[in-house]
Design a protein around this motif. Structure first.
Motif, PDB file in Angstrom:
ATOM      1  N   UNK A  70     -47.605 -19.447 -49.234  1.00  0.00           N
ATOM      2  CA  UNK A  70     -48.710 -19.031 -48.384  1.00  0.00           C
ATOM      3  C   UNK A  70     -50.023 -19.552 -48.966  1.00  0.00           C
ATOM      4  N   UNK A  71     -50.771 -20.365 -48.204  1.00  0.00           N
ATOM      5  CA  UNK A  71     -51.987 -20.964 -48.757  1.00  0.00           C
ATOM      6  C   UNK A  71     -53.214 -20.063 -48.706  1.00  0.00           C
ATOM      7  N   UNK A  72     -53.047 -18.842 -48.173  1.00  0.00           N
ATOM      8  CA  UNK A  72     -54.184 -17.935 -48.053  1.00  0.00           C
ATOM      9  C   UNK A  72     -54.757 -17.960 -46.650  1.00  0.00           C
ATOM     10  N   UNK A  73     -55.203 -16.805 -46.156  1.00  0.00           N
ATOM     11  CA  UNK A  73     -55.689 -16.704 -44.777  1.00  0.00           C
ATOM     12  C   UNK A  73     -56.856 -17.637 -44.509  1.00  0.00           C
ATOM     13  N   UNK A  74     -57.726 -17.834 -45.504  1.00  0.00           N
ATOM     14  CA  UNK A  74     -58.919 -18.657 -45.286  1.00  0.00           C
ATOM     15  C   UNK A  74     -58.591 -20.138 -45.117  1.00  0.00           C
ATOM     16  N   UNK A  75     -57.382 -20.536 -45.493  1.00  0.00           N
ATOM     17  CA  UNK A  75     -56.973 -21.947 -45.367  1.00  0.00           C
ATOM     18  C   UNK A  75     -56.817 -22.331 -43.898  1.00  0.00           C
ATOM     19  N   UNK A  76     -56.487 -21.367 -43.053  1.00  0.00           N
ATOM     20  CA  UNK A  76     -56.137 -21.648 -41.664  1.00  0.00           C
ATOM     21  C   UNK A  76     -57.385 -21.721 -40.782  1.00  0.00           C
ATOM     22  N   UNK A  77     -58.123 -22.790 -40.934  1.00  0.00           N
ATOM     23  CA  UNK A  77     -59.327 -22.994 -40.133  1.00  0.00           C
ATOM     24  C   UNK A  77     -59.054 -24.039 -39.061  1.00  0.00           C
ATOM     25  N   UNK A  78     -59.497 -23.763 -37.848  1.00  0.00           N
ATOM     26  CA  UNK A  78     -59.305 -24.706 -36.751  1.00  0.00           C
ATOM     27  C   UNK A  78     -59.973 -26.027 -37.111  1.00  0.00           C
ATOM     28  N   UNK A  79     -59.240 -27.109 -36.928  1.00  0.00           N
ATOM     29  CA  UNK A  79     -59.727 -28.434 -37.270  1.00  0.00           C
ATOM     30  C   UNK A  79     -59.177 -28.970 -38.576  1.00  0.00           C
TER      31      UNK A  79
ATOM     32  N   UNK B 279     -46.109 -13.684 -34.766  1.00  0.00           N
ATOM     33  CA  UNK B 279     -46.418 -12.403 -35.396  1.00  0.00           C
ATOM     34  C   UNK B 279     -45.982 -11.241 -34.505  1.00  0.00           C
ATOM     35  N   UNK B 280     -46.142 -11.380 -33.198  1.00  0.00           N
ATOM     36  CA  UNK B 280     -45.666 -10.333 -32.286  1.00  0.00           C
ATOM     37  C   UNK B 280     -44.141 -10.238 -32.329  1.00  0.00           C
ATOM     38  N   UNK B 281     -43.482 -11.379 -32.370  1.00  0.00           N
ATOM     39  CA  UNK B 281     -42.011 -11.386 -32.404  1.00  0.00           C
ATOM     40  C   UNK B 281     -41.509 -10.755 -33.702  1.00  0.00           C
ATOM     41  N   UNK B 282     -42.102 -11.152 -34.808  1.00  0.00           N
ATOM     42  CA  UNK B 282     -41.712 -10.592 -36.110  1.00  0.00           C
ATOM     43  C   UNK B 282     -41.967  -9.087 -36.138  1.00  0.00           C
ATOM     44  N   UNK B 283     -43.090  -8.669 -35.598  1.00  0.00           N
ATOM     45  CA  UNK B 283     -43.444  -7.259 -35.544  1.00  0.00           C
ATOM     46  C   UNK B 283     -42.389  -6.448 -34.794  1.00  0.00           C
ATOM     47  N   UNK B 284     -41.945  -6.988 -33.668  1.00  0.00           N
ATOM     48  CA  UNK B 284     -40.928  -6.293 -32.863  1.00  0.00           C
ATOM     49  C   UNK B 284     -39.568  -6.298 -33.554  1.00  0.00           C
ATOM     50  N   UNK B 285     -39.178  -7.449 -34.091  1.00  0.00           N
ATOM     51  CA  UNK B 285     -37.857  -7.563 -34.715  1.00  0.00           C
ATOM     52  C   UNK B 285     -37.712  -6.663 -35.929  1.00  0.00           C
ATOM     53  N   UNK B 286     -38.794  -6.450 -36.649  1.00  0.00           N
ATOM     54  CA  UNK B 286     -38.723  -5.706 -37.907  1.00  0.00           C
ATOM     55  C   UNK B 286     -39.384  -4.332 -37.830  1.00  0.00           C
TER      56      UNK B 286
ATOM     57  N   UNK C  80     -49.355 -13.318 -45.138  1.00  0.00           N
ATOM     58  CA  UNK C  80     -48.333 -13.772 -46.081  1.00  0.00           C
ATOM     59  C   UNK C  80     -46.924 -13.371 -45.648  1.00  0.00           C
ATOM     60  N   UNK C  81     -46.748 -12.160 -45.151  1.00  0.00           N
ATOM     61  CA  UNK C  81     -45.395 -11.706 -44.811  1.00  0.00           C
ATOM     62  C   UNK C  81     -44.782 -12.540 -43.700  1.00  0.00           C
ATOM     63  N   UNK C  82     -45.531 -12.779 -42.629  1.00  0.00           N
ATOM     64  CA  UNK C  82     -44.977 -13.568 -41.529  1.00  0.00           C
ATOM     65  C   UNK C  82     -44.855 -15.043 -41.911  1.00  0.00           C
ATOM     66  N   UNK C  83     -45.769 -15.517 -42.766  1.00  0.00           N
ATOM     67  CA  UNK C  83     -45.668 -16.904 -43.232  1.00  0.00           C
ATOM     68  C   UNK C  83     -44.396 -17.100 -44.048  1.00  0.00           C
ATOM     69  N   UNK C  84     -44.129 -16.222 -44.993  1.00  0.00           N
ATOM     70  CA  UNK C  84     -42.912 -16.335 -45.812  1.00  0.00           C
ATOM     71  C   UNK C  84     -41.666 -16.257 -44.932  1.00  0.00           C
ATOM     72  N   UNK C  85     -41.711 -15.395 -43.912  1.00  0.00           N
ATOM     73  CA  UNK C  85     -40.547 -15.241 -43.030  1.00  0.00           C
ATOM     74  C   UNK C  85     -40.345 -16.465 -42.138  1.00  0.00           C
ATOM     75  N   UNK C  86     -41.413 -17.216 -41.847  1.00  0.00           N
ATOM     76  CA  UNK C  86     -41.299 -18.394 -41.006  1.00  0.00           C
ATOM     77  C   UNK C  86     -40.577 -19.528 -41.706  1.00  0.00           C
TER      78      UNK C  86
END
Length: 277
Positions: free
Chosen positions: A193-202, A244-251, A266-272
């Protein structure tokens, strides 16, 4: 990145072509009454040309322990060889599949043990997602390295041409596959997981392209197309939020609001399980 390979049985020549290949998986046995008469010669061809070698057993209805013993006796694997169960007989239950994998791992602890099956068996007959040390999935309708399953895969059988089944293994190169087969590493590796701040549009990165492919594979495809898939855009935001919605429902996570929104956590990223690029 992937490693090219093939799998062979008695239908194929013992002196098959090896150019561009990193591995071969050879049929050894079936049930408790069949031995591939070309097994030894086909294995020898792979070893002579420096390939990582695997052996597989075609499961039939009958005592699991007897089939495991029969397979190991006749496959005679050497250190670093991969073992695999071929599960495609409808008379063999999911419970039998699980038992075979468990018993083979116990009887041959120095070897990696894979499960081979097609998408129908994996999606509709499997009950536990147990696949030993890795899933060898047959999906000839998908591009090499992009099998249509949500579970992490180790080998993808993607086509049959010229009478040969073609595969790719989910490793950076043959050396990485060989090290894994020898139980030198726990892999295949996934992007941390590269950290939430890594995910910037562009942002442009091969990690983004790998994420794109995984989101499509798990059925969360809200992309308009695959052009510039290494560039974070609105399709990534919509697709990841769907994941994230799918993971939320499944788990049964009970997440609401911001927990289901971009950016990834991080949790959904690791699961992906985005492959390491």
């Amino acid at each position: 990145m992937t490693v090219n390979g093939i799998d062979v049985a008695s239908y194929q020549n013992s002196s098959y072509g090896t150019a561009g290949l990193g591995f071969v998986i050879v049929k050894a046995t079936e049930g408790t009454g069949y031995i591939n008469p070309k097994h030894a010669a086909q294995v020898a061809t792979g070893r002579t040309h420096g390939l990582v070698v695997g052996h597989y057993h075609f499961a039939k209805a009958g005592p699991v322990a007897d089939q495991v013993a029969y397979f190991l006796r006749h496959a005679a694997p050497q250190a670093g060889d991969i073992l695999a169960l071929d599960w495609e007989d409808t008379a063999v239950s999911a419970a039998d599949k699980d038992a075979w994998l468990k018993q083979a791992q116990a009887a041959a602890p120095g070897h990696r043990v894979l499960l081979y099956c097609n998408r129908d068996f994996w999606l509709n007959r499997d009950r536990t997602s147990q696949c030993g040390d890795g899933l060898w999935i047959a999906d000839p309708g998908a591009a090499a390295g992009h099998p249509r399953v949500e579970h992490a895969w180790t080998v993808h059988q993607y086509s049959e041409t010229g009478g040969i089944d073609h595969d790719v293994a989910n490793f950076a190169d043959k050396a990485a596959l060989r090290t894994w087969a020898a139980k030198g590493v726990a892999a295949p590796a996934y992007e941390p997981f590269p950290g939430a701040s890594w995910f910037t549009v562009g942002r442009r990165s091969p990690i983004v392209a790998a994420m794109h492919d995984r989101l499509v594979a798990v059925g969360c495809d809200h992309y308009a197309g695959s052009a510039n898939k290494d560039l974070i855009g609105s399709g990534d935001v919509a697709s990841y939020e769907a994941w994230q919605r799918k993971y939320n429902t499944q788990h049964d996570k009970g997440w609401t609001g911001a927990a289901l929104k971009w950016p990834p956590g991080k949790e959904t990223w690791d699961a992906l399980k985005v492959p390491n690029v």
